[in-house]
Design a protein around this motif. Sequence first.
Motif, mmCIF file in Angstrom:
data_model
loop_
_atom_site.group_PDB
_atom_site.id
_atom_site.type_symbol
_atom_site.label_atom_id
_atom_site.label_comp_id
_atom_site.label_asym_id
_atom_site.label_seq_id
_atom_site.Cartn_x
_atom_site.Cartn_y
_atom_site.Cartn_z
ATOM 1 N N SER A 86 0.864 -1.172 0.000
ATOM 2 C CA SER A 86 0.000 0.000 0.000
ATOM 3 C C SER A 86 0.904 1.226 0.000
ATOM 4 N N HIS A 87 1.098 1.798 -1.188
ATOM 5 C CA HIS A 87 2.091 2.851 -1.440
ATOM 6 C C HIS A 87 1.399 4.209 -1.541
ATOM 7 N N ASN A 88 1.699 5.103 -0.608
ATOM 8 C CA ASN A 88 1.052 6.417 -0.526
ATOM 9 C C ASN A 88 1.470 7.287 -1.715
ATOM 10 N N ILE A 89 0.537 7.510 -2.638
ATOM 11 C CA ILE A 89 0.838 8.296 -3.836
ATOM 12 C C ILE A 89 0.521 9.784 -3.654
ATOM 13 N N ASP A 90 0.132 10.175 -2.454
ATOM 14 C CA ASP A 90 0.070 11.607 -2.138
ATOM 15 C C ASP A 90 1.451 12.099 -1.694
ATOM 16 N N LEU A 91 2.292 11.184 -1.202
ATOM 17 C CA LEU A 91 3.623 11.537 -0.711
ATOM 18 C C LEU A 91 4.758 11.009 -1.575
ATOM 19 N N ALA A 92 4.478 10.072 -2.459
ATOM 20 C CA ALA A 92 5.524 9.457 -3.288
ATOM 21 C C ALA A 92 4.977 9.230 -4.689
ATOM 22 N N PRO A 93 5.865 9.145 -5.677
ATOM 23 C CA PRO A 93 5.377 8.915 -7.037
ATOM 24 C C PRO A 93 4.782 7.518 -7.219
ATOM 25 N N ARG A 94 3.774 7.463 -8.046
ATOM 26 C CA ARG A 94 3.143 6.201 -8.441
ATOM 27 C C ARG A 94 4.104 5.462 -9.370
ATOM 28 N N ILE A 95 4.046 4.136 -9.332
ATOM 29 C CA ILE A 95 4.758 3.333 -10.325
ATOM 30 C C ILE A 95 3.798 3.166 -11.501
ATOM 31 N N ASN A 96 3.890 4.058 -12.480
ATOM 32 C CA ASN A 96 2.948 4.052 -13.602
ATOM 33 C C ASN A 96 3.086 2.839 -14.501
ATOM 34 N N SER A 97 4.280 2.321 -14.624
ATOM 35 C CA SER A 97 4.531 1.212 -15.549
ATOM 36 C C SER A 97 4.340 -0.156 -14.906
ATOM 37 N N LEU A 98 3.721 -0.225 -13.740
ATOM 38 C CA LEU A 98 3.574 -1.479 -13.015
ATOM 39 C C LEU A 98 2.726 -2.478 -13.785
ATOM 40 N N LYS A 99 3.235 -3.726 -13.863
ATOM 41 C CA LYS A 99 2.455 -4.781 -14.513
ATOM 42 C C LYS A 99 2.715 -6.114 -13.815
ATOM 43 N N ILE A 100 1.827 -7.054 -14.038
ATOM 44 C CA ILE A 100 1.965 -8.385 -13.445
ATOM 45 C C ILE A 100 3.270 -9.008 -13.933
ATOM 46 N N GLY A 101 3.990 -9.602 -12.988
ATOM 47 C CA GLY A 101 5.277 -10.217 -13.284
ATOM 48 C C GLY A 101 6.466 -9.337 -12.964
ATOM 49 N N ASP A 102 6.237 -8.035 -12.744
ATOM 50 C CA ASP A 102 7.333 -7.132 -12.395
ATOM 51 C C ASP A 102 7.932 -7.521 -11.048
ATOM 52 N N GLU A 103 9.246 -7.385 -10.946
ATOM 53 C CA GLU A 103 9.920 -7.602 -9.672
ATOM 54 C C GLU A 103 10.027 -6.258 -8.956
ATOM 55 N N ILE A 104 9.607 -6.240 -7.704
ATOM 56 C CA ILE A 104 9.616 -5.019 -6.889
ATOM 57 C C ILE A 104 10.398 -5.283 -5.612
ATOM 58 N N GLU A 105 11.334 -4.399 -5.321
ATOM 59 C CA GLU A 105 12.006 -4.403 -4.026
ATOM 60 C C GLU A 105 11.254 -3.423 -3.144
ATOM 61 N N PHE A 106 11.212 -3.686 -1.847
ATOM 62 C CA PHE A 106 10.469 -2.800 -0.949
ATOM 63 C C PHE A 106 11.158 -2.668 0.391
ATOM 64 N N TYR A 107 10.868 -1.546 1.032
ATOM 65 C CA TYR A 107 11.309 -1.275 2.400
ATOM 66 C C TYR A 107 10.218 -0.446 3.042
ATOM 67 N N GLY A 108 9.594 -0.990 4.081
ATOM 68 C CA GLY A 108 8.490 -0.304 4.733
ATOM 69 C C GLY A 108 8.105 -0.996 6.021
ATOM 70 N N VAL A 109 6.926 -0.697 6.488
ATOM 71 C CA VAL A 109 6.436 -1.240 7.758
ATOM 72 C C VAL A 109 5.409 -2.336 7.488
ATOM 73 N N TYR A 110 5.608 -3.489 8.109
ATOM 74 C CA TYR A 110 4.701 -4.625 7.981
ATOM 75 C C TYR A 110 3.593 -4.522 9.024
ATOM 76 N N GLU A 111 2.367 -4.724 8.570
ATOM 77 C CA GLU A 111 1.200 -4.815 9.459
ATOM 78 C C GLU A 111 0.512 -6.139 9.188
ATOM 79 N N TRP A 112 0.242 -6.889 10.235
ATOM 80 C CA TRP A 112 -0.366 -8.201 10.094
ATOM 81 C C TRP A 112 -1.822 -8.080 9.664
ATOM 82 N N ASN A 113 -2.254 -8.986 8.813
ATOM 83 C CA ASN A 113 -3.672 -9.271 8.583
ATOM 84 C C ASN A 113 -3.784 -10.724 8.160
#
Length: 143
Positions: A86-113
């Motif tokens: 869940s990437h805040n696009i009011d504070l950071a740019p959107r990944i416009n070219s995102l598509k299924i199969g893309d590899e994404i690295e991430f660093y953020g806060v994990y919340e359980w569900n």
Amino acid sequence: MKAFLVTAAIVGASALFYLNPELDLASVSSPSRDSHHIVEAYENHTSGKQVAGVGKVTRILSDDLKGSRHQRFILKLEGGHTLLISHNIDLAPRINSLKIGDEIEFYGVYEWNSKGGVVHWTHDDPKGRHINGWLKKNGKIYQ
């Protein structure tokens, strides 16, 4: 002056780890493909943990437009665990070219569900009170 600088460095480092005692600075520059820390957080119903990792996009969801706007998508981590980003696009740019199969690295806060968990705070904190997170696709950082 030297004593002041040493004291300031110690206080700064202590504050960083006080904000996040689980911070692994090595994982920030090189997210691990080993998702055991995320699976462990899921199994233990842990929330608020700073995490880094890599996954492949399996589903692109509609933006969440309630409150701050968030770009949302599902990543499948090595080992099969799935995770909502869940990437805040009011504070950071959107990944416009995102598509299924893309590899994404991430660093953020994990919340359980019950569905595998959510990673948020994948952006800079404009107030400077939270560790900055990010997403990376093809070497480009979205922060």
